[in-house]
Write an enzyme that holds these catalytic residues in place. Structure first.
Site, mmCIF file in Angstrom:
data_model
loop_
_atom_site.group_PDB
_atom_site.id
_atom_site.type_symbol
_atom_site.label_atom_id
_atom_site.label_comp_id
_atom_site.label_asym_id
_atom_site.label_seq_id
_atom_site.Cartn_x
_atom_site.Cartn_y
_atom_site.Cartn_z
ATOM 1 N N TYR A 1 -10.452 -6.790 -6.495
ATOM 2 C CA TYR A 1 -9.334 -5.863 -6.332
ATOM 3 C C TYR A 1 -8.463 -5.798 -7.584
ATOM 4 O O TYR A 1 -8.038 -4.730 -8.002
ATOM 5 C CB TYR A 1 -8.493 -6.291 -5.121
ATOM 6 C CG TYR A 1 -7.448 -5.297 -4.704
ATOM 7 C CD1 TYR A 1 -7.780 -4.200 -3.919
ATOM 8 C CD2 TYR A 1 -6.128 -5.453 -5.082
ATOM 9 C CE1 TYR A 1 -6.826 -3.285 -3.531
ATOM 10 C CE2 TYR A 1 -5.160 -4.541 -4.702
ATOM 11 C CZ TYR A 1 -5.521 -3.461 -3.929
ATOM 12 O OH TYR A 1 -4.566 -2.552 -3.555
ATOM 13 N N HIS B 1 -3.263 2.891 -5.539
ATOM 14 C CA HIS B 1 -3.527 1.451 -5.453
ATOM 15 C C HIS B 1 -3.313 0.750 -6.788
ATOM 16 O O HIS B 1 -3.232 -0.481 -6.837
ATOM 17 C CB HIS B 1 -4.954 1.184 -4.972
ATOM 18 C CG HIS B 1 -5.077 1.059 -3.491
ATOM 19 N ND1 HIS B 1 -4.499 0.040 -2.778
ATOM 20 C CD2 HIS B 1 -5.707 1.834 -2.591
ATOM 21 C CE1 HIS B 1 -4.779 0.186 -1.501
ATOM 22 N NE2 HIS B 1 -5.497 1.269 -1.361
ATOM 23 N N ARG C 1 -0.308 -1.761 -6.852
ATOM 24 C CA ARG C 1 -0.594 -3.016 -6.157
ATOM 25 C C ARG C 1 -1.564 -3.881 -6.969
ATOM 26 O O ARG C 1 -1.364 -5.081 -7.123
ATOM 27 C CB ARG C 1 -1.183 -2.640 -4.792
ATOM 28 C CG ARG C 1 -1.330 -3.714 -3.802
ATOM 29 C CD ARG C 1 -1.651 -3.041 -2.452
ATOM 30 N NE ARG C 1 -2.495 -3.869 -1.632
ATOM 31 C CZ ARG C 1 -2.045 -4.844 -0.855
ATOM 32 N NH1 ARG C 1 -0.761 -5.100 -0.804
ATOM 33 N NH2 ARG C 1 -2.875 -5.547 -0.124
ATOM 34 N N LYS D 1 -1.931 -0.644 7.846
ATOM 35 C CA LYS D 1 -3.357 -0.954 7.861
ATOM 36 C C LYS D 1 -3.676 -2.173 8.717
ATOM 37 O O LYS D 1 -4.650 -2.174 9.457
ATOM 38 C CB LYS D 1 -3.873 -1.176 6.439
ATOM 39 C CG LYS D 1 -5.355 -1.478 6.367
ATOM 40 C CD LYS D 1 -5.844 -1.640 4.951
ATOM 41 C CE LYS D 1 -7.328 -1.960 4.947
ATOM 42 N NZ LYS D 1 -7.840 -2.127 3.592
ATOM 43 N N HIS E 1 -4.538 -10.765 1.345
ATOM 44 C CA HIS E 1 -5.997 -10.710 1.440
ATOM 45 C C HIS E 1 -6.499 -11.995 2.101
ATOM 46 O O HIS E 1 -5.830 -13.018 2.048
ATOM 47 C CB HIS E 1 -6.627 -10.617 0.045
ATOM 48 C CG HIS E 1 -6.528 -9.260 -0.574
ATOM 49 N ND1 HIS E 1 -6.816 -9.034 -1.897
ATOM 50 C CD2 HIS E 1 -6.178 -8.056 -0.074
ATOM 51 C CE1 HIS E 1 -6.651 -7.755 -2.189
ATOM 52 N NE2 HIS E 1 -6.252 -7.147 -1.090
ATOM 53 N N ARG F 1 0.868 -1.184 0.000
ATOM 54 C CA ARG F 1 0.000 0.000 0.000
ATOM 55 C C ARG F 1 0.897 1.223 0.000
ATOM 56 O O ARG F 1 2.016 1.195 0.516
ATOM 57 C CB ARG F 1 -0.899 -0.009 1.230
ATOM 58 C CG ARG F 1 -1.944 -1.096 1.191
ATOM 59 C CD ARG F 1 -2.732 -1.187 2.500
ATOM 60 N NE ARG F 1 -3.604 -2.340 2.458
ATOM 61 C CZ ARG F 1 -3.245 -3.560 2.830
ATOM 62 N NH1 ARG F 1 -2.031 -3.790 3.304
ATOM 63 N NH2 ARG F 1 -4.107 -4.558 2.755
#
Length: 186
Positions: free
Chosen positions: A169, A134, A137, A64, A160, A41
C-alpha cells in the site's frame, strides 16, 4: 481503477498542495493537506462534520470497515480545521459543497469523491505522478515508515491487518528493503 502512489518527495507534497490551491482553490488544497495529516480514506475525510471534533481529537466511524477511528489532531491539522471553521461557521461539514447553497430545499452535503479524485488526478498529471485520493493516505504511511522503520506503527495508523498489505500500500518494494540491508551495516 488505475494504481495510484504515495508522494515520496516532500517538496513534491508541497507542490501538489500549491497546484491544487492555484487550480481548484483553497478548499481542495485543504482536502490534500488535511488528508495527509489524518490518513483517512477519501469518503471518510470528506464526510467529517465539525461535530466529529472534540478538542484536539477527531472521532470517525470508517465507512469501509465500520471501525471507529480516534485521531489525535496534530498542530497543522488543528490549524487547518480552525481556519475552515472560522471562515465557514455555518457549515456542517469540514469540506462542504458550495453547489448546494443555491438549492433552497436541500441540506448541506460534502464535496463529492468524484470532484476530489478529478482534481488530485489532474495535478498528478501536471507533476508527472499517478495520483489519486488514496495518495494522501499512502503518502502519510510511506513517510511514517521512512521516519520510523516501524511497520507495526504504520499498520496501526492505517488500520491494516497485514504487513504485506501495508508494504504494498505504501509502495515499499523489495528493492527498497534490499537497499536498507545494504546501507545499514552494524
Amino acid at each position: 481503477m488505475a494504481e495510484v502512489y504515495a508522494v515520496k518527495n516532500l517538496d513534491t507534497v508541497k507542490l501538489v498542495s500549491h497546484l491544487l490551491e492555484r487550480t481548484f482553490g483553497k478548499q481542495m488544497a485543504d482536502v490534500w493537506d488535511l488528508g495527509l495529516n489524518l490518513a483517512l480514506r477519501i469518503s471518510d475525510l470528506l464526510n467529517i462534520r465539525f461535530a466529529d471534533i472534540e478538542g484536539d481529537t477527531l472521532r470517525v466511524v470508517e465507512s469501509k470497515t465500520g471501525k471507529t477511528a480516534v485521531i489525535k489532531l496534530n498542530d497543522k491539522a488543528r490549524a487547518i480545521i480552525e481556519r475552515i471553521q472560522a471562515e465557514s461557521p455555518d457549515h456542517v461539514y469540514m469540506f462542504q459543497s458550495y453547489r448546494n447553497r443555491w438549492s433552497l430545499n436541500k441540506g448541506p452535503k460534502p464535496l463529492s469523491r468524484r470532484y476530489a479524485s478529478k482534481a488530485i488526478s489532474m495535478i498528478g498529471e501536471e507533476v508527472g505522478l499517478a495520483l489519486g485520493t488514496h495518495s494522501m493516505r499512502k503518502t502519510r504511511g510511506y513517510h511514517l515508515y521512512q521516519n520510523t522503520k516501524d511497520l507495526g506503527r504504520v499498520m496501526k495508523m492505517l488500520r491494516h491487518s497485514s504487513e504485506a498489505v501495508t508494504l504494498r500500500y505504501i509502495g515499499i518494494t523489495q528493492d527498497d528493503i534490499d537497499r536498507d540491508f545494504m546501507e545499514l551495516e552494524i
